[in-house]
Scaffold this active site. Sequence first.
Site, PDB file in Angstrom:
ATOM      1  N   ASP A  67     -11.126   9.303  70.828  1.00 51.35           N
ATOM      2  CA  ASP A  67     -11.435   9.515  69.415  1.00 51.35           C
ATOM      3  C   ASP A  67     -10.649  10.746  68.970  1.00 51.35           C
ATOM      4  O   ASP A  67     -10.933  11.869  69.394  1.00 51.35           O
ATOM      5  CB  ASP A  67     -12.941   9.751  69.240  1.00 51.35           C
ATOM      6  CG  ASP A  67     -13.334  10.007  67.792  1.00 51.35           C
ATOM      7  OD1 ASP A  67     -12.449  10.236  66.950  1.00 51.35           O
ATOM      8  OD2 ASP A  67     -14.550   9.991  67.505  1.00 51.35           O
ATOM      9  N   TYR A 166      -8.323   9.664  51.197  1.00 48.32           N
ATOM     10  CA  TYR A 166      -7.182   9.170  51.982  1.00 48.32           C
ATOM     11  C   TYR A 166      -5.880   9.787  51.474  1.00 48.32           C
ATOM     12  O   TYR A 166      -5.064  10.294  52.256  1.00 48.32           O
ATOM     13  CB  TYR A 166      -7.122   7.642  51.898  1.00 48.32           C
ATOM     14  CG  TYR A 166      -5.954   7.015  52.615  1.00 48.32           C
ATOM     15  CD1 TYR A 166      -5.997   6.779  53.982  1.00 48.32           C
ATOM     16  CD2 TYR A 166      -4.796   6.654  51.931  1.00 48.32           C
ATOM     17  CE1 TYR A 166      -4.928   6.205  54.653  1.00 48.32           C
ATOM     18  CE2 TYR A 166      -3.715   6.081  52.584  1.00 48.32           C
ATOM     19  CZ  TYR A 166      -3.778   5.848  53.944  1.00 48.32           C
ATOM     20  OH  TYR A 166      -2.713   5.286  54.602  1.00 48.32           O
ATOM     21  N   LYS A 170      -3.306  12.311  53.490  1.00 51.93           N
ATOM     22  CA  LYS A 170      -1.905  11.982  53.788  1.00 51.93           C
ATOM     23  C   LYS A 170      -0.955  13.023  53.229  1.00 51.93           C
ATOM     24  O   LYS A 170       0.091  13.320  53.829  1.00 51.93           O
ATOM     25  CB  LYS A 170      -1.583  10.582  53.260  1.00 51.93           C
ATOM     26  CG  LYS A 170      -2.296   9.474  54.045  1.00 51.93           C
ATOM     27  CD  LYS A 170      -1.865   9.482  55.502  1.00 51.93           C
ATOM     28  CE  LYS A 170      -2.550   8.418  56.324  1.00 51.93           C
ATOM     29  NZ  LYS A 170      -2.082   8.386  57.712  1.00 51.93           N
TER      30      LYS A 170
END
Length: 257
Positions: A67, A166, A170
Amino acid sequence: MTDRLAGRVCFVTGASSGIGRAIARRFASEGARVILADTVSDPLEGGPTTDSLITDAGGTCLSIPTDVSSWSAIDAAITQTIATFGRLDVMVNNAAVSDGYRLLDTTEESWDRVMSINLKGVYFGCKRAIQQMVKQDPLDGDEARGRIVNISSQHGMVCAPSDFSYGVSKAGVVYMTRQIAVDYAKDGIICNAVAPGKILTGRADGMVGLDYSQSRTPMDRLGRPEDVASAAVYLASAEASYITGHNLLMDGGWMAF
Ligand SMILES: NC(=O)c1ccc[n+]([C@@H]2O[C@H](COP(=O)([O-])OP(=O)(O)OC[C@H]3O[C@@H](n4cnc5c(N)ncnc54)[C@H](O)[C@@H]3O)[C@@H](O)[C@H]2O)c1
């Protein structure tokens, strides 16, 4: 295929599915010994595991359940990699998730989950890899001690519609790539990113927004995981000799439009 990664030890996160799977398979076909690091082994899109595909094709790989949001898990996986293969030449930080929420619908819990995998996971991956890379000599014929390939996105540079955390994560990956490239250039570390446009991954019935993505893409098709893998091979190989801090678009022209 050639042997562009012969003798290299390459660690790929999120290697069970999609883009990470294509990168792992391509790296193995180019002669790399590939570590497959993921939380699960079954691919999201179905089919055989990445491990079995590589092994059946005569390649070399090692699956290590990992993980990326856990420092102890990343630390243990890279320690096992070095114990098994003696070095680490390439770190591909590919694993990521999204939640699909706009700002007002983004809970603290969801923000933390996306950031812990997409951003903290890349920080952990880069840090643990470079701890090893700065201690090892370059392979024969290479100037670099190690290479990082982060998988970013065109989102973060342009808006990720309804995907707030998200897109922010990024954008952070692109910045992190530049910062590490500059800070560790004199240590022989080459650090770049690949920014995919819309790549067809995941379950076929889970693909949404394809009409929007095609409307943003000048080329007449959306991307394939193998398109991203081609860029990753270059950035992982000794051919990537004087490029660092770069974010290589692999988007069918999305960002030029
Ligand atoms: N598919 C696209 O259109 C697209 C576009 C731009 C960028 N990207 C980026 O490319 C990368 C791969 O995307 P994809 O579409 O192949 O994703 P995917 O969802 O198909 O596969 C992601 C893989 O990461 C693994 N993963 C998730 N959380 C993890 C964790 N905590 N630790 C380890 N592994 C974990 C999953 O199990 C899965 O195997 C991501 O960084 C994504 O942001 C994808």
